[in-house]
Motif scaffolding. Structure first.
Motif, PDB file in Angstrom:
ATOM      1  N   VAL A  15      -1.937   2.572   5.569  1.00 24.54           N
ATOM      2  CA  VAL A  15      -0.616   3.135   5.253  1.00 24.54           C
ATOM      3  C   VAL A  15       0.181   3.355   6.534  1.00 24.54           C
ATOM      4  CG1 VAL A  15       0.605   5.095   4.226  1.00 24.54           C
ATOM      5  CG2 VAL A  15      -1.438   4.190   3.105  1.00 24.54           C
ATOM      6  N   ILE A  16      -0.472   3.813   7.577  1.00 27.93           N
ATOM      7  CA  ILE A  16       0.203   4.033   8.863  1.00 27.93           C
ATOM      8  C   ILE A  16       0.696   2.699   9.434  1.00 27.93           C
ATOM      9  CG2 ILE A  16      -0.154   4.757  11.262  1.00 27.93           C
ATOM     10  CD1 ILE A  16      -2.111   6.897  10.085  1.00 27.93           C
ATOM     11  N   ILE A  17      -0.138   1.663   9.357  1.00 32.10           N
ATOM     12  CA  ILE A  17       0.275   0.333   9.814  1.00 32.10           C
ATOM     13  C   ILE A  17       1.495  -0.142   9.037  1.00 32.10           C
ATOM     14  CG2 ILE A  17      -0.426  -2.102   9.819  1.00 32.10           C
ATOM     15  CD1 ILE A  17      -3.291  -1.077  10.444  1.00 32.10           C
ATOM     16  N   MET A  18       1.468   0.068   7.720  1.00 29.64           N
ATOM     17  CA  MET A  18       2.593  -0.355   6.872  1.00 29.64           C
ATOM     18  C   MET A  18       3.850   0.428   7.229  1.00 29.64           C
ATOM     19  SD  MET A  18       2.961  -2.518   4.303  1.00 29.64           S
ATOM     20  CE  MET A  18       4.468  -3.062   5.047  1.00 29.64           C
ATOM     21  N   ARG A  19       3.704   1.739   7.414  1.00 35.88           N
ATOM     22  CA  ARG A  19       4.862   2.573   7.750  1.00 35.88           C
ATOM     23  C   ARG A  19       5.491   2.134   9.072  1.00 35.88           C
ATOM     24  NH1 ARG A  19       3.271   8.260   8.949  1.00 35.88           N
ATOM     25  NH2 ARG A  19       3.372   7.562  11.093  1.00 35.88           N
ATOM     26  N   LYS A  20       4.661   1.861  10.075  1.00 35.31           N
ATOM     27  CA  LYS A  20       5.190   1.403  11.367  1.00 35.31           C
ATOM     28  C   LYS A  20       5.902   0.062  11.221  1.00 35.31           C
ATOM     29  CE  LYS A  20       1.994   3.851  14.367  1.00 35.31           C
ATOM     30  NZ  LYS A  20       0.882   3.718  15.321  1.00 35.31           N
ATOM     31  N   ALA A  21       5.332  -0.850  10.434  1.00 35.87           N
ATOM     32  CA  ALA A  21       5.968  -2.157  10.226  1.00 35.87           C
ATOM     33  C   ALA A  21       7.315  -1.995   9.527  1.00 35.87           C
ATOM     34  CB  ALA A  21       5.058  -3.072   9.416  1.00 35.87           C
ATOM     35  N   MET A  22       7.392  -1.069   8.575  1.00 36.00           N
ATOM     36  CA  MET A  22       8.632  -0.872   7.816  1.00 36.00           C
ATOM     37  C   MET A  22       9.760  -0.299   8.660  1.00 36.00           C
ATOM     38  SD  MET A  22       7.442   0.341   4.046  1.00 36.00           S
ATOM     39  CE  MET A  22       6.867  -0.842   2.850  1.00 36.00           C
ATOM     40  N   MET A  23       9.461   0.208   9.828  1.00 36.34           N
ATOM     41  CA  MET A  23      10.517   0.710  10.711  1.00 36.34           C
ATOM     42  C   MET A  23      11.447  -0.412  11.148  1.00 36.34           C
ATOM     43  SD  MET A  23       8.603   3.499  13.056  1.00 36.34           S
ATOM     44  CE  MET A  23       7.874   4.960  12.357  1.00 36.34           C
ATOM     45  N   SER A  24      10.989  -1.656  11.038  1.00 35.57           N
ATOM     46  CA  SER A  24      11.823  -2.803  11.403  1.00 35.57           C
ATOM     47  C   SER A  24      12.875  -3.106  10.334  1.00 35.57           C
ATOM     48  CB  SER A  24      10.946  -4.033  11.615  1.00 35.57           C
ATOM     49  OG  SER A  24      10.394  -4.460  10.378  1.00 35.57           O
ATOM     50  N   LYS A  25      12.722  -2.486   9.164  1.00 34.26           N
ATOM     51  CA  LYS A  25      13.672  -2.654   8.048  1.00 34.26           C
ATOM     52  C   LYS A  25      13.703  -4.082   7.500  1.00 34.26           C
ATOM     53  CE  LYS A  25      15.313   1.604   8.429  1.00 34.26           C
ATOM     54  NZ  LYS A  25      14.782   2.631   7.603  1.00 34.26           N
ATOM     55  N   ASP A  26      12.619  -4.848   7.668  1.00 28.86           N
ATOM     56  CA  ASP A  26      12.540  -6.179   7.051  1.00 28.86           C
ATOM     57  C   ASP A  26      12.507  -6.019   5.528  1.00 28.86           C
ATOM     58  OD1 ASP A  26      12.466  -7.383   9.511  1.00 28.86           O
ATOM     59  OD2 ASP A  26      10.302  -7.740   9.489  1.00 28.86           O
ATOM     60  N   THR A  27      12.780  -7.110   4.827  1.00 27.72           N
ATOM     61  CA  THR A  27      12.775  -7.050   3.367  1.00 27.72           C
ATOM     62  C   THR A  27      11.478  -7.569   2.759  1.00 27.72           C
ATOM     63  OG1 THR A  27      13.851  -9.205   3.233  1.00 27.72           O
ATOM     64  CG2 THR A  27      15.283  -7.261   3.187  1.00 27.72           C
ATOM     65  N   GLU A  28      10.616  -8.192   3.579  1.00 29.50           N
ATOM     66  CA  GLU A  28       9.362  -8.730   3.065  1.00 29.50           C
ATOM     67  C   GLU A  28       8.212  -8.460   4.030  1.00 29.50           C
ATOM     68  OE1 GLU A  28       9.292 -12.777   1.656  1.00 29.50           O
ATOM     69  OE2 GLU A  28      11.443 -12.733   1.303  1.00 29.50           O
ATOM     70  N   TYR A  29       7.090  -8.066   3.432  1.00 32.63           N
ATOM     71  CA  TYR A  29       5.873  -7.836   4.198  1.00 32.63           C
ATOM     72  C   TYR A  29       4.693  -8.361   3.383  1.00 32.63           C
ATOM     73  CZ  TYR A  29       8.875  -4.372   6.412  1.00 32.63           C
ATOM     74  OH  TYR A  29       9.911  -3.748   7.047  1.00 32.63           O
ATOM     75  N   GLU A  30       3.607  -8.630   4.075  1.00 34.37           N
ATOM     76  CA  GLU A  30       2.363  -8.971   3.412  1.00 34.37           C
ATOM     77  C   GLU A  30       1.255  -8.273   4.188  1.00 34.37           C
ATOM     78  OE1 GLU A  30       1.658 -12.987   1.609  1.00 34.37           O
ATOM     79  OE2 GLU A  30       0.168 -13.050   3.223  1.00 34.37           O
ATOM     80  N   ILE A  31       0.395  -7.568   3.454  1.00 34.15           N
ATOM     81  CA  ILE A  31      -0.707  -6.859   4.098  1.00 34.15           C
ATOM     82  C   ILE A  31      -1.987  -7.167   3.339  1.00 34.15           C
ATOM     83  CG2 ILE A  31      -0.229  -4.716   2.826  1.00 34.15           C
ATOM     84  CD1 ILE A  31      -1.219  -3.186   5.369  1.00 34.15           C
ATOM     85  N   VAL A  32      -3.054  -7.378   4.092  1.00 38.33           N
ATOM     86  CA  VAL A  32      -4.359  -7.659   3.505  1.00 38.33           C
ATOM     87  C   VAL A  32      -5.257  -6.454   3.736  1.00 38.33           C
ATOM     88  CG1 VAL A  32      -6.348  -9.197   3.467  1.00 38.33           C
ATOM     89  CG2 VAL A  32      -4.082 -10.119   3.973  1.00 38.33           C
ATOM     90  N   VAL A  33      -5.837  -5.931   2.647  1.00 36.78           N
ATOM     91  CA  VAL A  33      -6.781  -4.820   2.724  1.00 36.78           C
ATOM     92  C   VAL A  33      -8.057  -5.228   1.992  1.00 36.78           C
ATOM     93  CG1 VAL A  33      -4.987  -3.051   2.908  1.00 36.78           C
ATOM     94  CG2 VAL A  33      -5.825  -3.688   0.658  1.00 36.78           C
ATOM     95  N   ASP A  34      -9.140  -4.499   2.242  1.00 40.07           N
ATOM     96  CA  ASP A  34     -10.404  -4.888   1.624  1.00 40.07           C
ATOM     97  C   ASP A  34     -11.076  -3.774   0.823  1.00 40.07           C
ATOM     98  OD1 ASP A  34     -11.176  -3.310   3.712  1.00 40.07           O
ATOM     99  OD2 ASP A  34     -12.387  -4.832   4.708  1.00 40.07           O
ATOM    100  N   ASN A  35     -10.260  -2.806   0.377  1.00 42.96           N
ATOM    101  CA  ASN A  35     -10.822  -1.789  -0.518  1.00 42.96           C
ATOM    102  C   ASN A  35      -9.751  -1.271  -1.463  1.00 42.96           C
ATOM    103  OD1 ASN A  35      -9.761   0.907   0.608  1.00 42.96           O
ATOM    104  ND2 ASN A  35     -10.613  -0.072   2.430  1.00 42.96           N
ATOM    105  N   VAL A  36     -10.223  -0.781  -2.599  1.00 40.01           N
ATOM    106  CA  VAL A  36      -9.315  -0.363  -3.676  1.00 40.01           C
ATOM    107  C   VAL A  36      -8.453   0.826  -3.272  1.00 40.01           C
ATOM    108  CG1 VAL A  36      -9.231   0.523  -6.050  1.00 40.01           C
ATOM    109  CG2 VAL A  36     -10.824  -1.299  -5.459  1.00 40.01           C
ATOM    110  N   VAL A  37      -9.021   1.775  -2.555  1.00 37.11           N
ATOM    111  CA  VAL A  37      -8.257   2.964  -2.155  1.00 37.11           C
ATOM    112  C   VAL A  37      -7.074   2.569  -1.273  1.00 37.11           C
ATOM    113  CG1 VAL A  37      -8.362   5.149  -0.886  1.00 37.11           C
ATOM    114  CG2 VAL A  37     -10.229   4.505  -2.413  1.00 37.11           C
ATOM    115  N   SER A  38      -7.306   1.695  -0.319  1.00 36.22           N
ATOM    116  CA  SER A  38      -6.210   1.234   0.546  1.00 36.22           C
ATOM    117  C   SER A  38      -5.164   0.480  -0.265  1.00 36.22           C
ATOM    118  CB  SER A  38      -6.744   0.337   1.661  1.00 36.22           C
ATOM    119  OG  SER A  38      -7.554   1.080   2.540  1.00 36.22           O
TER     120      SER A  38
END
Length: 68
Positions: A15-38
């Protein structure tokens, strides 16, 4: 589109990685996680920020496509 790899990390790190990436205000992101909680926490965070999330699963890894 920013592509992020959060495999092997436990919450709240993805979530922290995603939040930092979203500071760029891009309209599209893709994130790969390996557990259900994440997967659930990143999805909840992105939707709270006004993004639409699509999830695909492959061999226990979840790819979240996040778009405005």
């Amino acid at each position: 589109m920013k592509v992020l790899d959060a495999r092997g990390l436990s919450c709240p790190e993805p979530v922290i990685i995603m939040r930092k990436a979203m500071m760029s205000k891009d309209t599209e992101y893709e994130i790969v996680v390996d557990n259900v909680v994440s997967r659930e926490n990143v999805t909840r965070f992105a939707e709270h920020q006004g993004y639409k999330v699509t999830v695909s699963e492959n061999n226990g890894e979840y790819t979240l496509s996040i778009r405005k």
